[in-house]
Design a protein around this motif. Structure first.
Motif, PDB file in Angstrom:
ATOM      1  N   TYR A 590     -12.417   1.650  12.942  1.00 22.11           N
ATOM      2  CA  TYR A 590     -12.897   1.063  11.688  1.00 22.11           C
ATOM      3  C   TYR A 590     -12.061  -0.175  11.375  1.00 22.11           C
ATOM      4  N   LEU A 591     -12.726  -1.223  10.881  1.00 22.81           N
ATOM      5  CA  LEU A 591     -12.034  -2.457  10.537  1.00 22.81           C
ATOM      6  C   LEU A 591     -12.727  -3.088   9.334  1.00 22.81           C
ATOM      7  N   ALA A 592     -12.021  -3.126   8.216  1.00 18.43           N
ATOM      8  CA  ALA A 592     -12.598  -3.695   7.002  1.00 18.43           C
ATOM      9  C   ALA A 592     -12.743  -5.211   7.136  1.00 18.43           C
ATOM     10  N   ASP A 593     -13.725  -5.760   6.467  1.00 10.89           N
ATOM     11  CA  ASP A 593     -13.974  -7.201   6.497  1.00 10.89           C
ATOM     12  C   ASP A 593     -13.400  -7.827   5.232  1.00 10.89           C
ATOM     13  N   LEU A 594     -12.045  -7.805   5.143  1.00 12.87           N
ATOM     14  CA  LEU A 594     -11.369  -8.296   3.938  1.00 12.87           C
ATOM     15  C   LEU A 594     -10.223  -9.232   4.285  1.00 12.87           C
ATOM     16  N   GLY A 595     -10.408 -10.035   5.316  1.00 11.80           N
ATOM     17  CA  GLY A 595      -9.373 -10.995   5.667  1.00 11.80           C
ATOM     18  C   GLY A 595      -8.333 -10.397   6.598  1.00 11.80           C
ATOM     19  N   TYR A 596      -7.135 -10.993   6.535  1.00 12.41           N
ATOM     20  CA  TYR A 596      -6.075 -10.655   7.479  1.00 12.41           C
ATOM     21  C   TYR A 596      -4.991  -9.808   6.800  1.00 12.41           C
ATOM     22  N   GLY A 597      -4.090  -9.274   7.647  1.00 13.27           N
ATOM     23  CA  GLY A 597      -2.942  -8.553   7.100  1.00 13.27           C
ATOM     24  C   GLY A 597      -3.227  -7.088   6.863  1.00 13.27           C
ATOM     25  N   ASN A 598      -2.699  -6.557   5.757  1.00 17.00           N
ATOM     26  CA  ASN A 598      -2.792  -5.119   5.485  1.00 17.00           C
ATOM     27  C   ASN A 598      -4.229  -4.615   5.502  1.00 17.00           C
ATOM     28  N   ASN A 599      -5.118  -5.308   4.779  1.00 15.35           N
ATOM     29  CA  ASN A 599      -6.509  -4.858   4.705  1.00 15.35           C
ATOM     30  C   ASN A 599      -7.286  -5.130   5.990  1.00 15.35           C
ATOM     31  N   GLY A 600      -6.678  -5.856   6.912  1.00 15.95           N
ATOM     32  CA  GLY A 600      -7.289  -6.043   8.225  1.00 15.95           C
ATOM     33  C   GLY A 600      -6.789  -5.043   9.252  1.00 15.95           C
ATOM     34  N   SER A 601      -6.114  -3.993   8.788  1.00 11.57           N
ATOM     35  CA  SER A 601      -5.566  -2.996   9.709  1.00 11.57           C
ATOM     36  C   SER A 601      -6.660  -2.294  10.495  1.00 11.57           C
ATOM     37  N   CYS A 602      -6.371  -2.063  11.769  1.00  8.45           N
ATOM     38  CA  CYS A 602      -7.255  -1.271  12.613  1.00  8.45           C
ATOM     39  C   CYS A 602      -7.050   0.201  12.273  1.00  8.45           C
ATOM     40  N   VAL A 603      -8.110   0.879  11.876  1.00 12.90           N
ATOM     41  CA  VAL A 603      -8.056   2.295  11.504  1.00 12.90           C
ATOM     42  C   VAL A 603      -8.727   3.103  12.613  1.00 12.90           C
ATOM     43  N   LEU A 604      -8.077   4.197  13.031  1.00 12.37           N
ATOM     44  CA  LEU A 604      -8.589   5.009  14.134  1.00 12.37           C
ATOM     45  C   LEU A 604      -8.746   6.451  13.688  1.00 12.37           C
ATOM     46  N   LYS A 605      -9.921   7.005  13.987  1.00 12.59           N
ATOM     47  CA  LYS A 605     -10.181   8.429  13.749  1.00 12.59           C
ATOM     48  C   LYS A 605     -10.386   9.109  15.103  1.00 12.59           C
ATOM     49  N   LEU A 606      -9.608  10.161  15.355  1.00 13.98           N
ATOM     50  CA  LEU A 606      -9.725  10.930  16.589  1.00 13.98           C
ATOM     51  C   LEU A 606     -10.209  12.326  16.237  1.00 13.98           C
ATOM     52  N   GLY A 607     -11.088  12.875  17.060  1.00 13.35           N
ATOM     53  CA  GLY A 607     -11.567  14.224  16.798  1.00 13.35           C
ATOM     54  C   GLY A 607     -12.133  14.886  18.031  1.00 13.35           C
ATOM     55  N   ASP A 608     -12.060  16.228  18.043  1.00 16.02           N
ATOM     56  CA  ASP A 608     -12.612  16.992  19.166  1.00 16.02           C
ATOM     57  C   ASP A 608     -13.820  17.824  18.740  1.00 16.02           C
ATOM     58  N   GLY A 609     -14.373  17.520  17.560  1.00 14.40           N
ATOM     59  CA  GLY A 609     -15.488  18.293  17.034  1.00 14.40           C
ATOM     60  C   GLY A 609     -15.045  19.406  16.109  1.00 14.40           C
ATOM     61  N   GLN A 610     -13.781  19.821  16.233  1.00 15.66           N
ATOM     62  CA  GLN A 610     -13.239  20.882  15.391  1.00 15.66           C
ATOM     63  C   GLN A 610     -12.164  20.341  14.446  1.00 15.66           C
ATOM     64  N   THR A 611     -11.263  19.516  14.996  1.00 15.97           N
ATOM     65  CA  THR A 611     -10.150  18.958  14.223  1.00 15.97           C
ATOM     66  C   THR A 611     -10.184  17.447  14.347  1.00 15.97           C
ATOM     67  N   SER A 612      -9.947  16.759  13.236  1.00 16.24           N
ATOM     68  CA  SER A 612      -9.942  15.298  13.239  1.00 16.24           C
ATOM     69  C   SER A 612      -8.658  14.778  12.604  1.00 16.24           C
ATOM     70  N   VAL A 613      -8.194  13.629  13.131  1.00 22.96           N
ATOM     71  CA  VAL A 613      -6.966  12.983  12.663  1.00 22.96           C
ATOM     72  C   VAL A 613      -7.280  11.523  12.374  1.00 22.96           C
ATOM     73  N   LEU A 614      -6.805  11.022  11.220  1.00 22.64           N
ATOM     74  CA  LEU A 614      -7.069   9.642  10.813  1.00 22.64           C
ATOM     75  C   LEU A 614      -5.757   8.865  10.747  1.00 22.64           C
ATOM     76  N   LEU A 615      -5.704   7.742  11.493  1.00 25.13           N
ATOM     77  CA  LEU A 615      -4.551   6.840  11.495  1.00 25.13           C
ATOM     78  C   LEU A 615      -4.954   5.582  10.738  1.00 25.13           C
ATOM     79  N   THR A 616      -4.216   5.246   9.670  1.00 24.01           N
ATOM     80  CA  THR A 616      -4.742   4.324   8.657  1.00 24.01           C
ATOM     81  C   THR A 616      -4.065   2.973   8.564  1.00 24.01           C
ATOM     82  N   GLY A 617      -2.958   2.732   9.282  1.00 21.69           N
ATOM     83  CA  GLY A 617      -2.281   1.448   9.143  1.00 21.69           C
ATOM     84  C   GLY A 617      -1.814   1.213   7.720  1.00 21.69           C
ATOM     85  N   ASP A 618      -2.019  -0.023   7.225  1.00 18.40           N
ATOM     86  CA  ASP A 618      -1.564  -0.394   5.869  1.00 18.40           C
ATOM     87  C   ASP A 618      -2.723  -0.773   4.954  1.00 18.40           C
TER      88      ASP A 618
END
Length: 726
Positions: A590-618
């Motif tokens: 996921y990548l928000a369209d709000l310019g550069y820097g903190n709000n431009g952080s690359c966000v990653l969601k990992l999941g196996d169908g049972q458990t999911s983990v979200l890495l959010t940057g800044d």
């Protein structure tokens, strides 16, 4: 006392009193083994409680402190002086005579009235302090144990000071003169470090190369260097006594001891040198008193004196390396060949082979070329470089015209050594980790060699041991589980995800102006420790140093890894986007369209169908809302955005994701106050962890459930990792 390395907690004061009573009773009944054990427990506990009391006194006070102390060491760079101060008084708290705690202070060069401080000066100062604390991670250097070994109770900033003893010591004056004489040589830093233990001229680039090559220990004055001084001074004294027909065993030994004491003074009485001097003195004393067989008893006696005087020596890697090396030498003298030249070669091979497993266990990561390099470098240093530098000291002291020629010769030797190390480092970069397979190899193969040496007719024992090696493959079998490591990298973020022998790295933690990098010291050792076969991807959320400081290191170390970046002008435009499958895991970017820097952080969601983990940057609240609109839904585990800043983690975001576990990647006692109290309250329905408080967080996830393991508070975590609490 050695058992304290593994104590999960210290004895309370009532239990310490009961132990003291038991000690008296054991002595009364003449149960000497029991009395010895109880005394060791009581002695170590009392020192550990005293050490802990100093740290707690710093932790409980928020105002500045007044200190009185003596400067023991100074490390200079262009931004600040890093000074080590031996405390005599902290506010009204006075240290006891035989155990004085230490502080690490930073003296900024940016102030107008900056005056450089020198070793030996005594100061009364105002300082801003934090208690001594260490990041706790599953791999890398054990900094928490190092702090105890050095008796460091706090670190902070030097605000103001006055000199109580303004004149530097005679040693410091002479050392400054020596540094000026050497500064025109290319490898002056190496020469000064080996002559006096002072590293003011040794560049950070050279330090890193020696450490990466496994030769860093040769530039830290220790028992090895004192042993070289003892050997050459004894040999010269022995030759003189033979020349003048003085048949006295005591004279060469006494002259050797005098030279060792002078070298300890030159090294500013470093603790490692003091321990080695005590070890050598005890051994020589027992040689003078009787049979050479009592040398072993002399070593044990010196260990007793060392641990009574400096009980925290058991936390120092140098203590174990010194005694293990001496034990190997004694074993070689007992079992080795009679020919003196063959014996010398045999001792060098034995030290190289048998010390490597201990180095791997103590330091976690040792280059594969270190064994070969040490087999060459240790004799080179012992027989040529260190003796030449000792002679150079005498020539400089006598203002001899031969000194520049000898200095040029040593400088040329170092140029050849450094060039060779650069080539090896670029062509042989494989490292040994403390995994079970490597330790098994390093322990079994020398044992096989010993069996072949003494039991040639019983080769079936050797074959049996060799048959055990393939069984170690079971230790590295790939499972279908996946693991997430949220590392303790201070005020920063670094995450490693492993699955089926591969890894994804999300952010790198910071890199500091001193050259220290969490990517090099934590992430790379962890990848090696976990025996990861392939790094699949390196994901950098955005360009801030606390997230991307180690990007170049990781991209050079793992050049085949895919690279994903957030929207940031400091990063390449390889934006993270879309979805992909990695093993049994689904990766959603996921990548928000709000310019550069903190709000431009690359966000990653990992999941196996049972458990999911979200890495959010800044990401901040505007980006959070945009990601929710893009389809981001409920997760089981997440990192709080922006380390728990109040500008993130909006109530609507938390309500939509409804996480069961929240991890705040925030440094202990950070100046921002993260995670913010209001943020913690908004996550009240979730189980919360803070890396600065709980250490690295390991998530172990299978098809049915997940487990959370905070490394600071594991059942196996020793007491010195658990002193700091919020």
């Amino acid at each position: 006392m050695t058992s304290s390395l593994f104590w999960p907690n210290l004895l309370s004061l009532p239990l310490l009193y009961v132990s003291f009573v038991a000690l008296v009773a054991s002595l009364w009944k003449r149960k000497l083994w029991a009395a010895g054990f109880i005394f060791g427990v009581c002695w170590m506990t009392s020192h550990a409680l005293y050490y802990q009391s100093w740290i707690v006194s710093i932790q409980q006070k928020t105002a500045n402190f007044s200190i009185i102390g003596e400067i023991l060491a100074v490390d200079n760079n262009q931004y600040w002086q890093k000074i080590t101060v031996e405390l005599h008084q902290l506010d009204s708290h006075t240290s006891i005579a035989w155990w004085q705690p230490k502080l690490t202070l930073y003296h900024s060069r940016s102030t107008k009235d900056f005056v450089p401080l020198q070793v030996g000066q005594e100061i009364a100062a105002k300082v801003k302090l934090k208690p001594a604390f260490a990041s706790i991670n599953p791999a890398g250097f054990n900094y928490a144990r190092w702090l105890v070994a050095k008796s460091i109770i706090g670190r902070g900033k030097l605000i103001s000071y006055e000199l109580l003893e303004s004149e530097p010591s005679y040693r410091e004056v002479w050392l400054t003169k020596l540094a000026k004489l050497l500064q025109n040589y290319q490898y002056s830093g190496e020469m000064l470090a080996l002559m006096t233990g002072d590293k003011r001229l040794l560049s950070q680039q050279h330090k890193q190369l020696y450490q990466q090559s496994g030769l860093g220990h040769l530039f830290v004055l220790s028992g090895l260097h004192l042993g070289i001084v003892a050997f050459w001074s004894w040999l010269l004294a022995r030759l003189v006594s033979i020349a003048f027909r003085v048949n006295q065993q005591a004279m060469p030994i006494l002259i050797s001891l005098a030279c060792c004491i002078a070298f300890c003074w030159l090294a500013n009485w470093q603790l490692s040198m003091m321990r080695a001097l005590l070890m050598y003195s005890s051994s020589m004393l027992f040689i003078l008193l009787g049979s050479r067989r009592t040398v072993v008893f002399g070593l044990m006696f010196s260990a007793l004196l060392i641990l009574l005087t400096w009980p925290f020596s058991v936390y120092n890697s140098g203590f174990w390396l010194s005694y293990f090396a001496v034990a190997i030498v004694l074993l070689c003298l007992w079992l080795g060949p009679r020919n003196k030249l063959a014996m010398l070669v045999f001792i060098q091979l034995a030290i190289g082979l048998l010390m490597t497993p201990l180095q791997v266990l103590l330091f976690g990561l040792v280059p594969s070329s270190a064994l070969l390099l040490n087999l060459v470098a240790v004799p080179l240093f012992s027989m040529v470089i260190v003796p030449a530098l000792l002679l150079l000291i005498l020539l400089f002291a006598a203002d001899s015209h031969l000194a520049p020629y000898l200095a040029q010769f040593v400088d040329r030797l170092f140029s050849y050594l450094y060039s060779s190390l650069e080539w090896l480092n670029s062509n042989l970069s494989v490292s040994l980790s403390s995994s079970s397979i490597v330790i098994g190899l390093l322990l079994i193969l020398p044992l096989c060699a010993l069996l072949l040496r003494f039991y040639r007719k019983r080769l079936y024992w050797v074959l049996l041991l060799l048959l055990l090696l393939p069984n170690s493959y079971q230790l590295s079998q790939v499972t279908d589980n996946w693991h997430v490591y949220v590392l303790d990298v201070g005020q920063g973020l670094a995450v490693v995800v492993t699955h089926r022998g591969e890894a994804i790295i999300y952010d790198t933690g910071p890199r500091f102006r001193s050259g220290f990098s969490y990517a090099e010291s934590v992430i790379v050792p962890l990848i090696a420790e976990l025996r990861v076969q392939h790094v699949d991807s390196i994901i950098i959320s955005h360009g801030d140093n606390d997230h991307a400081g180690g990007r170049e290191v990781l991209e050079l170390t793992y050049p085949q890894a895919r690279q994903y970046y957030g929207r940031d002008q400091r990063l390449p435009e390889t934006f993270c986007q879309g979805k992909r499958i990695w093993g049994k895991l689904k990766l959603d970017f996921y990548l928000a369209d709000l310019g550069y820097g903190n709000n431009g952080s690359c966000v990653l969601k990992l999941g196996d169908g049972q458990t999911s983990v979200l890495l959010t940057g800044d990401i901040e609240q505007l980006a959070e809302q945009q990601l929710l609109n893009a389809g981001l839904k409920q997760v089981n585990i997440m990192l709080s955005p922006h380390h728990g800043s109040n500008s993130s983690s909006s109530a609507s975001f938390i309500h939509a994701l409804n996480p069961e576990v929240v991890i705040h990647s925030s440094g202990a006692f950070n100046r921002f106050g993260f995670p913010h109290q209001s943020v913690q309250e908004r996550y009240a329905e979730s189980k919360q962890y803070i890396t600065g408080r709980d250490g690295a967080i390991k998530l172990e996830i299978d098809d049915r459930s997940y487990q959370v393991y905070p490394y600071r508070h594991l059942k196996t975590s020793p007491w010195y990792q658990q002193i700091i609490s919020w």
